[in-house]
Design an enzyme around this catalytic site. Sequence first.
Site, PDB file in Angstrom:
ATOM      1  N   ASN A  10     -32.556 -11.696  17.244  1.00  0.00           N
ATOM      2  CA  ASN A  10     -33.816 -11.324  17.400  1.00  0.00           C
ATOM      3  C   ASN A  10     -33.960  -9.870  17.395  1.00  0.00           C
ATOM      4  O   ASN A  10     -33.589  -9.022  18.037  1.00  0.00           O
ATOM      5  CB  ASN A  10     -33.951 -11.794  19.080  1.00  0.00           C
ATOM      6  CG  ASN A  10     -35.324 -11.294  19.677  1.00  0.00           C
ATOM      7  OD1 ASN A  10     -36.164 -10.919  19.005  1.00  0.00           O
ATOM      8  ND2 ASN A  10     -35.524 -11.339  20.971  1.00  0.00           N
ATOM      9  N   TRP A  11     -34.708  -9.789  16.363  1.00  0.00           N
ATOM     10  CA  TRP A  11     -35.017  -8.087  15.997  1.00  0.00           C
ATOM     11  C   TRP A  11     -36.099  -7.794  16.774  1.00  0.00           C
ATOM     12  O   TRP A  11     -36.361  -6.123  16.529  1.00  0.00           O
ATOM     13  CB  TRP A  11     -35.232  -8.181  14.400  1.00  0.00           C
ATOM     14  CG  TRP A  11     -34.099  -8.746  13.570  1.00  0.00           C
ATOM     15  CD1 TRP A  11     -33.027  -8.939  13.874  1.00  0.00           C
ATOM     16  CD2 TRP A  11     -34.143  -8.733  12.262  1.00  0.00           C
ATOM     17  NE1 TRP A  11     -32.175  -9.423  12.990  1.00  0.00           N
ATOM     18  CE2 TRP A  11     -32.929  -9.046  11.740  1.00  0.00           C
ATOM     19  CE3 TRP A  11     -34.884  -8.286  11.078  1.00  0.00           C
ATOM     20  CZ2 TRP A  11     -32.466  -9.132  10.377  1.00  0.00           C
ATOM     21  CZ3 TRP A  11     -34.566  -8.389   9.883  1.00  0.00           C
ATOM     22  CH2 TRP A  11     -33.372  -9.074   9.488  1.00  0.00           C
ATOM     23  N   LYS A  12     -36.805  -8.154  17.654  1.00  0.00           N
ATOM     24  CA  LYS A  12     -37.857  -7.578  18.462  1.00  0.00           C
ATOM     25  C   LYS A  12     -38.867  -6.824  17.565  1.00  0.00           C
ATOM     26  O   LYS A  12     -38.992  -6.955  16.525  1.00  0.00           O
ATOM     27  CB  LYS A  12     -37.285  -6.972  19.560  1.00  0.00           C
ATOM     28  CG  LYS A  12     -36.027  -7.732  20.309  1.00  0.00           C
ATOM     29  CD  LYS A  12     -35.883  -7.363  21.793  1.00  0.00           C
ATOM     30  CE  LYS A  12     -34.677  -8.313  22.473  1.00  0.00           C
ATOM     31  NZ  LYS A  12     -34.305  -7.632  23.574  1.00  0.00           N
ATOM     32  N   HIS A  96     -39.504 -16.008  25.654  1.00  0.00           N
ATOM     33  CA  HIS A  96     -38.260 -14.716  25.696  1.00  0.00           C
ATOM     34  C   HIS A  96     -38.917 -14.018  27.144  1.00  0.00           C
ATOM     35  O   HIS A  96     -40.162 -13.820  27.291  1.00  0.00           O
ATOM     36  CB  HIS A  96     -38.572 -13.881  24.836  1.00  0.00           C
ATOM     37  CG  HIS A  96     -37.449 -12.672  24.646  1.00  0.00           C
ATOM     38  ND1 HIS A  96     -37.499 -11.792  25.525  1.00  0.00           N
ATOM     39  CD2 HIS A  96     -36.134 -12.771  24.241  1.00  0.00           C
ATOM     40  CE1 HIS A  96     -36.378 -11.063  25.271  1.00  0.00           C
ATOM     41  NE2 HIS A  96     -35.463 -11.592  24.379  1.00  0.00           N
ATOM     42  N   GLU A  98     -39.117 -11.118  27.858  1.00  0.00           N
ATOM     43  CA  GLU A  98     -40.094  -9.828  27.681  1.00  0.00           C
ATOM     44  C   GLU A  98     -41.563 -10.390  27.287  1.00  0.00           C
ATOM     45  O   GLU A  98     -42.515  -9.694  27.869  1.00  0.00           O
ATOM     46  CB  GLU A  98     -39.678  -9.224  26.208  1.00  0.00           C
ATOM     47  CG  GLU A  98     -38.491  -8.145  26.590  1.00  0.00           C
ATOM     48  CD  GLU A  98     -37.455  -8.132  25.459  1.00  0.00           C
ATOM     49  OE1 GLU A  98     -37.747  -8.343  24.238  1.00  0.00           O
ATOM     50  OE2 GLU A  98     -36.312  -7.719  25.715  1.00  0.00           O
ATOM     51  N   GLU A 168     -30.725 -16.642  28.895  1.00  0.00           N
ATOM     52  CA  GLU A 168     -30.752 -15.121  28.696  1.00  0.00           C
ATOM     53  C   GLU A 168     -30.862 -14.575  30.223  1.00  0.00           C
ATOM     54  O   GLU A 168     -31.924 -14.483  30.839  1.00  0.00           O
ATOM     55  CB  GLU A 168     -31.716 -14.642  27.972  1.00  0.00           C
ATOM     56  CG  GLU A 168     -31.615 -14.978  26.528  1.00  0.00           C
ATOM     57  CD  GLU A 168     -32.284 -14.144  25.508  1.00  0.00           C
ATOM     58  OE1 GLU A 168     -31.397 -13.516  24.604  1.00  0.00           O
ATOM     59  OE2 GLU A 168     -33.563 -13.643  25.778  1.00  0.00           O
ATOM     60  N   GLY A 174     -30.406  -6.319  26.760  1.00  0.00           N
ATOM     61  CA  GLY A 174     -30.715  -4.717  26.461  1.00  0.00           C
ATOM     62  C   GLY A 174     -29.832  -3.805  27.604  1.00  0.00           C
ATOM     63  O   GLY A 174     -30.182  -2.543  27.431  1.00  0.00           O
ATOM     64  N   SER A 214     -26.935  -8.824  26.091  1.00  0.00           N
ATOM     65  CA  SER A 214     -25.813  -7.748  25.557  1.00  0.00           C
ATOM     66  C   SER A 214     -24.540  -8.663  25.158  1.00  0.00           C
ATOM     67  O   SER A 214     -23.389  -8.135  25.184  1.00  0.00           O
ATOM     68  CB  SER A 214     -25.385  -7.112  26.849  1.00  0.00           C
ATOM     69  OG  SER A 214     -26.527  -6.373  27.231  1.00  0.00           O
ATOM     70  N   GLY A 235     -29.704  -9.478  20.457  1.00  0.00           N
ATOM     71  CA  GLY A 235     -30.986  -8.384  20.259  1.00  0.00           C
ATOM     72  C   GLY A 235     -30.476  -7.220  19.526  1.00  0.00           C
ATOM     73  O   GLY A 235     -30.089  -7.334  18.346  1.00  0.00           O
ATOM     74  N   GLY A 236     -29.963  -6.282  20.418  1.00  0.00           N
ATOM     75  CA  GLY A 236     -29.247  -4.940  19.916  1.00  0.00           C
ATOM     76  C   GLY A 236     -28.210  -5.195  18.897  1.00  0.00           C
ATOM     77  O   GLY A 236     -28.255  -4.478  17.722  1.00  0.00           O
TER      78      GLY A 236
HETATM   79  P1  PGA Z   1     -29.766  -7.862  23.588  1.00  0.00           P
HETATM   80  O1  PGA Z   1     -31.156  -8.906  23.449  1.00  0.00           O
HETATM   81  O2  PGA Z   1     -28.591  -8.520  22.980  1.00  0.00           O
HETATM   82  O3  PGA Z   1     -30.100  -6.559  23.298  1.00  0.00           O
HETATM   83  O4  PGA Z   1     -29.468  -7.739  25.340  1.00  0.00           O
HETATM   84  C1  PGA Z   1     -31.136 -10.124  23.885  1.00  0.00           C
HETATM   85  C2  PGA Z   1     -32.536 -10.721  23.754  1.00  0.00           C
HETATM   86  O5  PGA Z   1     -33.362 -10.139  24.419  1.00  0.00           O
HETATM   87  O6  PGA Z   1     -32.677 -11.885  23.062  1.00  0.00           O
END
Ligand code: PGA
Length: 255
Positions: A10-12, A96, A98, A168, A174, A214, A235-236
């Site tokens: 997930n490159w956001k 998600h 977010e 999640e 994050g 994470s 994500g990251g």
């Molecule tokens: P993260 O994000 O790996 O940076 O914690 C995961 C996500 O939000 O899908």
Amino acid sequence: MIRKKLIAGNWKMNKTSADAASLAHELVVSVGAQPDVEVVICPPFTALESVAGAIDGSLIKLGAQNMHFEASGAFTGEVSAPMLRALFATHVILGHSERRTLFAETDELVNKKVLAALKNQLRPILCVGESLAERESASTLRVIQSQAERALEGVGKDQAPSVVVAYEPVWAIGTGKVATAEQAQEVHGFIRGLLTKLYGEAAAQRVRILYGGSMKPANAAELLSQKDIDGGLIGGASLEARSFVELIKAAAAAT
Ligand code: PGA
């Protein structure tokens, strides 16, 4: 093995179209032909087309990070499932945390999106997860049950195996605070039980349940060895080829 492991990036809101294509190209060179793990990358809308070009002919699949539930119309700023399909997307991240917390998405809206995705042959990556306050007040399983049941309302038994669920925990996204393998497995097992009640054993056994929050090369092996953890939503660590490739390798080793 009934469920192939799935690693989704997930490159956001990161990377221009050109930067995204160059990362996608690096991934194709390193893991484009990995047959043991399904790999999906989800760049921002503006990079879907360039990434589709970069991964063409490889086994890497394309996903979007959100969509509207209507096919077209007066919805300024929105993008629909047929538009994603036309760019060769096969997956879409929905609900998600977010989107839920920063853009006020409700379970009802997420449900409409899930149904629209399935109707358009897109596989939803449906995200559920509890906040820190919910975990601390021992409401985790209740929150997960309510989010999952509401998001899946109207999804039939035949459609269920096309859904990917991503657990999640919001407090792990994050933050560098990863759920322990036991904490994650407890929730994944609970989700599998819920799916079994809703769709029966055979369908529930085919649904992939990803962990997200994470996940890094250093903690992936333990998480991915759990019985009901079928991959990761990253994500990251998906923003750089090296760490993402290591996660794919960890998933291959865990199968
Ligand atoms: P993260 O994000 O790996 O940076 O914690 C995961 C996500 O939000 O899908």
